[in-house]
Enzyme design. Sequence first.
Site, short mmCIF file in Angstrom:
data_model
loop_
_atom_site.label_atom_id
_atom_site.label_comp_id
_atom_site.label_asym_id
_atom_site.label_seq_id
_atom_site.Cartn_x
_atom_site.Cartn_y
_atom_site.Cartn_z
N ASP A 209 21.63 53.21 73.17
CA ASP A 209 22.74 53.63 72.31
C ASP A 209 22.24 54.61 71.24
O ASP A 209 21.26 54.32 70.54
CB ASP A 209 23.30 52.37 71.64
CG ASP A 209 24.51 52.64 70.79
OD1 ASP A 209 25.54 53.02 71.37
OD2 ASP A 209 24.43 52.49 69.56
N HIS B 243 33.93 53.76 76.56
CA HIS B 243 34.66 52.89 75.63
C HIS B 243 34.90 53.55 74.28
O HIS B 243 35.53 52.95 73.39
CB HIS B 243 33.86 51.60 75.44
CG HIS B 243 32.51 51.87 74.85
ND1 HIS B 243 31.51 52.53 75.54
CD2 HIS B 243 32.01 51.63 73.63
CE1 HIS B 243 30.45 52.65 74.77
NE2 HIS B 243 30.72 52.13 73.60
N ASP B 244 34.38 54.78 74.12
CA ASP B 244 34.57 55.50 72.85
C ASP B 244 35.55 56.65 73.00
O ASP B 244 35.90 57.29 71.99
CB ASP B 244 33.24 56.11 72.37
CG ASP B 244 32.19 55.08 72.02
OD1 ASP B 244 31.00 55.38 72.19
OD2 ASP B 244 32.57 53.98 71.59
N GLU C 90 22.15 57.72 75.34
CA GLU C 90 23.35 58.32 74.75
C GLU C 90 22.87 59.25 73.66
O GLU C 90 22.25 58.81 72.68
CB GLU C 90 24.28 57.25 74.17
CG GLU C 90 25.54 57.88 73.59
CD GLU C 90 26.28 56.99 72.63
OE1 GLU C 90 25.65 56.17 71.95
OE2 GLU C 90 27.52 57.11 72.56
N ASP D 114 22.93 47.41 77.74
CA ASP D 114 23.14 48.38 76.67
C ASP D 114 22.30 47.97 75.47
O ASP D 114 22.52 46.92 74.87
CB ASP D 114 24.64 48.38 76.30
CG ASP D 114 25.08 49.64 75.61
OD1 ASP D 114 26.25 50.03 75.77
OD2 ASP D 114 24.24 50.26 74.92
O1 TEU Z 1 28.54 55.63 69.98
C1 TEU Z 1 27.95 56.70 69.27
C2 TEU Z 1 29.00 57.56 68.69
O2 TEU Z 1 28.75 58.58 68.11
C3 TEU Z 1 30.37 57.07 68.79
O3 TEU Z 1 30.70 56.84 67.49
C4 TEU Z 1 31.26 58.06 69.49
O4 TEU Z 1 30.62 59.25 69.76
C5 TEU Z 1 32.39 58.40 68.58
O5 TEU Z 1 32.94 57.18 68.20
C6 TEU Z 1 33.43 59.25 69.33
O6 TEU Z 1 34.52 59.41 68.44
C7 TEU Z 1 27.69 54.51 70.21
C8 TEU Z 1 28.53 53.45 70.92
O7 TEU Z 1 28.97 53.98 72.18
C9 TEU Z 1 29.71 53.13 70.03
O8 TEU Z 1 30.63 52.25 70.68
C10 TEU Z 1 29.18 52.49 68.77
O9 TEU Z 1 30.26 52.26 67.87
C11 TEU Z 1 28.16 53.43 68.08
O10 TEU Z 1 27.21 53.99 68.97
C12 TEU Z 1 27.35 52.63 67.07
O11 TEU Z 1 26.52 51.73 67.77
#
Ligand code: TEU
Length: 548
Positions: free
Chosen positions: A197, A322-323, A248, A96
């Site tokens: 990311d 994970h989000d 992403e 990642d």
């Molecule tokens: O996530 C991007 C992002 O927009 C996330 O904030 C997610 O869509 C949102 O939290 C949903 O509510 C990436 C990573 O997956 C995330 O874990 C990181 O916090 C973020 O980027 C910053 O690197």
Amino acid sequence: MQDFKKSVVYQIYPKSFLDTNGDGLGELRGVTQKLDYLKELGVDYIWLTPFFVSPQNDNGYDVADYRTIDPRYGTMEDFEELAQQANRRGIRLMLDMVFNHTSTEHIWFQKALAGDPVYQDYYIFRPARPDGSAPTNWQSKFGGSAWEYAPQVGKYYLHLFDKTQADLNWENPAVRREVQQIVRFWMDKGVKGFRFDVVNLISKGEYADDDQGDGRRFYTDGPRIHEFLQELNRESFGQDPEIVTVGEMSSTSMENCFRYAGADCGELSMVFSFHHLKVDFMGNEKWVIVPADFGRLKELLFSWQEGMAAHNAWNAVFWCNHDQPRVVSRFGDEGEYWKKSAKMLAGVIHGLRGTPYVYQGEELGMTNAGFTRLEQYRDVESLNHFQILRDKGLSEESVYNILKIHSRDNSRTPMQWTAGENGGFTTGTPWINVNPNTSRINAASQVEDPDSIFAYYKALIRLRKEYDVFAYGDFAPVDQKHPSVLAYRREYKGQSLLCVNNFYRAGCRWHCPMLLEGYRVLLSNYSDSTPAADWELRPYESVLLIRE
Ligand code: TEU
């Protein structure tokens, strides 16, 4: 060569996967220890979220050294052992890469703060307005202004996420060269996959006030994004045809994804888009609870399937990461129909045109966190919004009720390996509480059970390899307007796959608009599914039928 269209990717959040040294944090050795479990499931790649040196303000998405393993997760030798053991099992690693921003503890940012103009140009520093306020009214995705004042420099710096995550200046060729070299470093370690990311945010347009929103229209799918991705492809991962890449894409457009993931566009192998996971948001606002809009869900899922297919572009298909909250809690049932609904949700995704992603614990039907107190939350996004909501006057109970549904911590509780203490995740104190339902939902109780959710995911993954229609078929909606059935068809060289799902707890009588002659049940979450022109679909009934 691994065909990513026939492959399935398993996402691991190492911090919550398995702790082997009793410090309450998962590490790389824990992943190595569970490779046979992943082999049994049948996955082809494992996507590891960042384990590089980081102060952990955003659980590793705040990188302070891209080439060094954070001691919390182990050593480079542990990584090389994992890579070797995975390779022996035919499993490839996908790392990642967080290149939109670095941690403010990264040496580059520290040199910028110390006054080095070379490294100040690695970031986006802008002078204050005459009244001393931030350069623009842009908002961070984690709440508050997207600008933080750095007194050492006498300017503000941009952070689209937390203030400890400073955005990189991709207009600077030196930054792009650094990124290329980091990717090549991990390619030399044998890595055959990269997830980038929020990579569609790296190209910023003009820095102007946004009188229509939070500023995202100035940096999302920005003016040079395709140029930057094509250059990164050309100068690094594109030099190895075996490497699979996924971007992403935050708040992206389908038109841009035609290029990001277009087979002949020289950018990425596939993309994550999230529009289908905002059908229970109020617009882009996730912190307001609204009922999920099923019609909108199908409209988004199906239009992306048809659009990307028409442009020979490839999707990552998924519910969880994970989000996101756990999908069985979000769109399924945690109670009587927990198993049926978890299997139905799996069937919806794994029949689609795209590479399926399984998030750790999804294959067990793990549910949202089960927290009862605000103190149990750990996620920086949730804690920032907790304070914003409280400042808006919401009671602690109201804030708790929102976090309970939408907090990213819902998917970050430790893997539930056993019914025992801490779910077998750690012998120490877990960094985040284990869901108490590990007594009922755990790997040990499912791996040998032919009727388990684990067994269902295993069957779906196997089917993708056995029947080419899963990987290469086209896509067509079936009865898209139906209020509770999600059905679609895939066709390829005489193979026809029909996927029929009752998305709800209530049974329904469904008039199948196509002839079922010649079809047979390939997989169902009921042992006695009997397809019929007028079909009595039971609660969450999901059936995959094949005709060949
Ligand atoms: O996530 C991007 C992002 O927009 C996330 O904030 C997610 O869509 C949102 O939290 C949903 O509510 C990436 C990573 O997956 C995330 O874990 C990181 O916090 C973020 O980027 C910053 O690197």
